[in-house]
Design a protein around this motif. Structure first.
Motif, mmCIF file in Angstrom:
data_model
loop_
_atom_site.group_PDB
_atom_site.id
_atom_site.type_symbol
_atom_site.label_atom_id
_atom_site.label_comp_id
_atom_site.label_asym_id
_atom_site.label_seq_id
_atom_site.Cartn_x
_atom_site.Cartn_y
_atom_site.Cartn_z
ATOM 1 N N ALA A 260 0.822 -1.209 0.000
ATOM 2 C CA ALA A 260 0.000 0.000 0.000
ATOM 3 C C ALA A 260 0.854 1.256 0.000
ATOM 4 C CB ALA A 260 -0.938 -0.005 1.210
ATOM 5 N N SER A 303 -5.195 -1.583 1.959
ATOM 6 C CA SER A 303 -5.246 -1.458 3.412
ATOM 7 C C SER A 303 -3.941 -0.851 3.886
ATOM 8 C CB SER A 303 -5.462 -2.815 4.091
ATOM 9 O OG SER A 303 -5.304 -2.704 5.497
ATOM 10 N N ASP A 304 -4.015 0.333 4.464
ATOM 11 C CA ASP A 304 -2.806 0.972 4.999
ATOM 12 C C ASP A 304 -2.245 0.181 6.170
ATOM 13 O OD1 ASP A 304 -3.064 3.012 3.178
ATOM 14 O OD2 ASP A 304 -4.177 4.319 4.538
ATOM 15 N N SER A 305 -3.132 -0.300 7.044
ATOM 16 C CA SER A 305 -2.657 -0.940 8.274
ATOM 17 C C SER A 305 -2.081 -2.328 8.028
ATOM 18 C CB SER A 305 -3.789 -1.022 9.302
ATOM 19 O OG SER A 305 -4.865 -1.800 8.804
ATOM 20 N N LEU A 306 -2.524 -2.988 6.942
ATOM 21 C CA LEU A 306 -1.923 -4.273 6.558
ATOM 22 C C LEU A 306 -0.922 -4.100 5.412
ATOM 23 C CD1 LEU A 306 -4.941 -6.739 6.774
ATOM 24 C CD2 LEU A 306 -2.798 -6.887 8.059
ATOM 25 N N TYR A 367 0.228 -0.007 12.305
ATOM 26 C CA TYR A 367 -0.019 -1.193 11.492
ATOM 27 C C TYR A 367 -0.746 -2.253 12.320
ATOM 28 C CZ TYR A 367 3.166 0.826 8.060
ATOM 29 O OH TYR A 367 3.752 1.659 7.133
ATOM 30 N N THR A 368 -1.473 -3.122 11.646
ATOM 31 C CA THR A 368 -2.259 -4.154 12.329
ATOM 32 C C THR A 368 -1.365 -5.050 13.181
ATOM 33 O OG1 THR A 368 -3.856 -4.174 10.513
ATOM 34 C CG2 THR A 368 -3.849 -6.087 11.980
ATOM 35 N N SER A 419 3.654 -8.353 4.713
ATOM 36 C CA SER A 419 2.230 -8.325 5.029
ATOM 37 C C SER A 419 1.631 -9.711 4.817
ATOM 38 C CB SER A 419 1.530 -7.309 4.124
ATOM 39 O OG SER A 419 0.132 -7.349 4.299
ATOM 40 N N ALA A 424 -4.874 -10.323 4.883
ATOM 41 C CA ALA A 424 -5.383 -9.418 3.854
ATOM 42 C C ALA A 424 -6.608 -10.011 3.153
ATOM 43 C CB ALA A 424 -4.279 -9.123 2.836
ATOM 44 N N ARG A 428 -10.928 -7.253 6.647
ATOM 45 C CA ARG A 428 -11.962 -6.220 6.602
ATOM 46 C C ARG A 428 -13.105 -6.698 5.707
ATOM 47 N NH1 ARG A 428 -10.347 -3.204 10.862
ATOM 48 N NH2 ARG A 428 -8.192 -2.466 10.606
ATOM 49 N N ARG A 433 -11.161 -3.245 0.749
ATOM 50 C CA ARG A 433 -10.101 -3.381 1.757
ATOM 51 C C ARG A 433 -9.754 -4.836 2.015
ATOM 52 N NH1 ARG A 433 -11.204 0.221 6.893
ATOM 53 N NH2 ARG A 433 -8.942 -0.019 7.041
ATOM 54 N N GLN A 434 -10.118 -5.716 1.079
ATOM 55 C CA GLN A 434 -9.820 -7.140 1.231
ATOM 56 C C GLN A 434 -9.455 -7.725 -0.133
ATOM 57 O OE1 GLN A 434 -13.492 -9.823 0.433
ATOM 58 N NE2 GLN A 434 -13.918 -8.819 2.401
#
Length: 502
Positions: A260, A303-306, A367-368, A419, A424, A428, A433-434
């Protein structure tokens, strides 16, 4: 010992996939010298080359976590055939528009066009005659619904943009050049390149060395990405890695998975350039040919966090790109070893492997938690800037992660973070986002999917070379009337694409 004066032979299949390529070939028309004098020049603002190189180097040292490779700075412009440049009327049945763009000291220049929509019969070229580097022709086959075209870098600090349309037609609003990118690193240089230092570190392993023998399908799924990054009020070009990936419909949908932080939004996906087969033809540091490119894509999920992004290319890769659609594995199991294939420093394709299991891990704040696979130590090879977004493969040769970053270097090849593909998949619920919505369109519920090469038999194109590990080699210059015209066995402007041996 044999001396072999070529870089690679290719077994090419004849197929009607011309429209799938980023350019259609050919040469720009020669404008008579008297008429070509005085072509207006658009000069980009000056800036401190050394200072920008130093800032880039400092950012690599102070922010080692993420691993894109920054090489160019952008200038916002609005150059168009309507109000800029020079028109030459009725030249061999064409009206020809030309403009020069100069950015003092640039190692290469790349452009992004907007409002791009060419009519039938029109041709667009971008070139530097001194460097003998030509891109084009771009035609109506390159039109996209988002009306943009990003081109790969052209060597040198001055380029000519030449637009040719059938005489008498009023097509002066067919595009606007919106951005000019100044390469301050030397991404195209094969000698004395990269003024900030060397190319990929010496510990990196060319994909066509023996370590890559078992990964010859998967390597053709890995591509180099030139993309855009905005930092405060400046725009940059960066290089990342990515993977062409299969889906359960197995319908050749050209999805690319990457990080991302490499493609942060759809605007940047539209302006990205994707390069296939950029590799040495065998186990030696011969530079590859970055000509197999596709311009533009559409962002499907992020997804920024993943730290994953999935885009769909604007075109299906043609047979001569040798596309392989990588498989994937979304099971939550530890593989006992892993492999990564990537473009460190934006260089030719490399391979790294770890003989131990990765572990689940956090990456950084924001991040996740536990959303990453951590490679504790590479047995051979390493990742570097430019490797971001590159795949992590299981022993089953399926993708299980994409590189976010880490601290691994040749001198200390430890702690890289990928990641997790399994998270992923559907961490979500939102389809944007998936991965599940896009990679399992049949809702088949598969936990693994094998990779696939769709072009077979007469449509199958594979790389082929007679170079062997201990052969000596060199690129032999091709000349036309004493002028540099490229290389025998490589890129040239003489239209030579095939060779035979005795």
């Amino acid at each position: 010992m044999r001396w072999l004066f070529f870089t690679a032979f290719f077994m090419m299949a004849a197929a009607g996939f011309v429209t799938a390529q980023i350019s259609q070939g050919g040469q720009p028309m020669k404008v008579p010298p008297l008429k070509s004098r005085g072509i207006p020049i658009q000069v980009m603002p000056e800036f401190n080359h050394i200072e920008l190189q130093q800032k880039t180097l400092e950012s690599l040292q102070t922010e080692p976590a993420l691993k894109p490779f920054r090489f160019a700075v952008g200038f916002d412009v609005a150059i168009s055939p309507e109000k800029d440049g020079l028109w030459t009327s009725n030249l061999n049945g064409y009206d020809v528009w030309q403009v020069k763009i100069r950015s003092e000291g640039a190692f290469s220049i790349s452009l992004v066009f907007q409002e791009f929509h060419l009519p039938p019969g029109a041709r667009l070229f971008i070139f530097n005659e001194i460097e003998n580097h030509f891109l084009g022709a771009f035609t109506q086959a390159n039109n996209k619904n988002f009306r943009k075209l990003a081109i790969a870098p052209v060597a040198g600090d001055e380029v000519v943009v030449q637009y040719e349309i059938p005489a008498g037609r009023d097509h002066r609003n067919d595009f606007i050049i919106k951005e000019v990118f100044h390469d301050y690193i030397g991404i195209l240089k094969t000698s004395e390149r990269r003024p900030m230092g060397k190319t990929a570190g010496s510990c990196n392993i060319d994909i066509n060395c023996s370590e890559g023998d078992e990964w010859q399908n998967e390597k053709d799924a890995v591509i180099r990405i030139i993309t855009t990054k905005k930092v405060t009020n400046r725009t940059y070009r960066e290089i990342c890695s990515g993977t062409l990936i299969n889906n359960t419909a197995e319908d050749q949908k050209p999805y690319i998975i990457t990080a991302a932080h490499c493609i942060e939004k759809n605007e940047f996906a539209e302006e990205s350039v994707f390069t296939f087969n950029y590799e040495s033809p065998y186990c030696a540091p011969l530079d590859g040919d970055p000509a197999n490119t596709i311009s533009g894509s559409e962002l499907k999920a992020i997804s920024d966090s993943l730290d994953f992004a999935l885009v769909e290319l604007s075109l299906v890769p043609p047979p001569e790109f040798r596309p392989y659609y990588a498989g994937w594995d979304k099971r939550t199991v530890y593989p006992d070893s892993t492999v990564s294939i990537h473009h460190p420093q934006g260089d030719i394709k490399k391979i790294a492997y770890d003989s131990d299991s990765p572990v689940y891990s956090d990456f950084a704040n924001g991040y996740t938690p536990n959303g990453f696979l951590k490679v504790l130590r590479w047995e051979a090879g390493v990742t570097e800037n430019g490797s971001s977004g590159g795949p992590l493969f299981s022993p089953g040769k399926n993708l299980i992660g994409t590189l976010t970053g880490g601290s691994a270097t040749c001198s200390n090849p430890v702690n890289d973070y990928f990641s997790r593909f399994d998270m992923a998949w559907e961490f979500r619920a939102d389809s944007t986002r998936q991965l599940k919505y896009w990679l399992d369109p049949l809702n088949a519920g598969k936990e693994t999917l094998n990779g696939k090469r769709f072009y077979t038999d007469e449509n199958l194109c594979l790389a082929y070379t007679h170079l062997e590990e201990f052969d000596e080699h060199q690129n032999v210059i091709l000349r036309n009337q004493g002028q540099f015209a490229g290389y025998w066995g490589g890129s040239n402007s003489e239209g030579i694409t095939e060779f035979s041996e005795r």
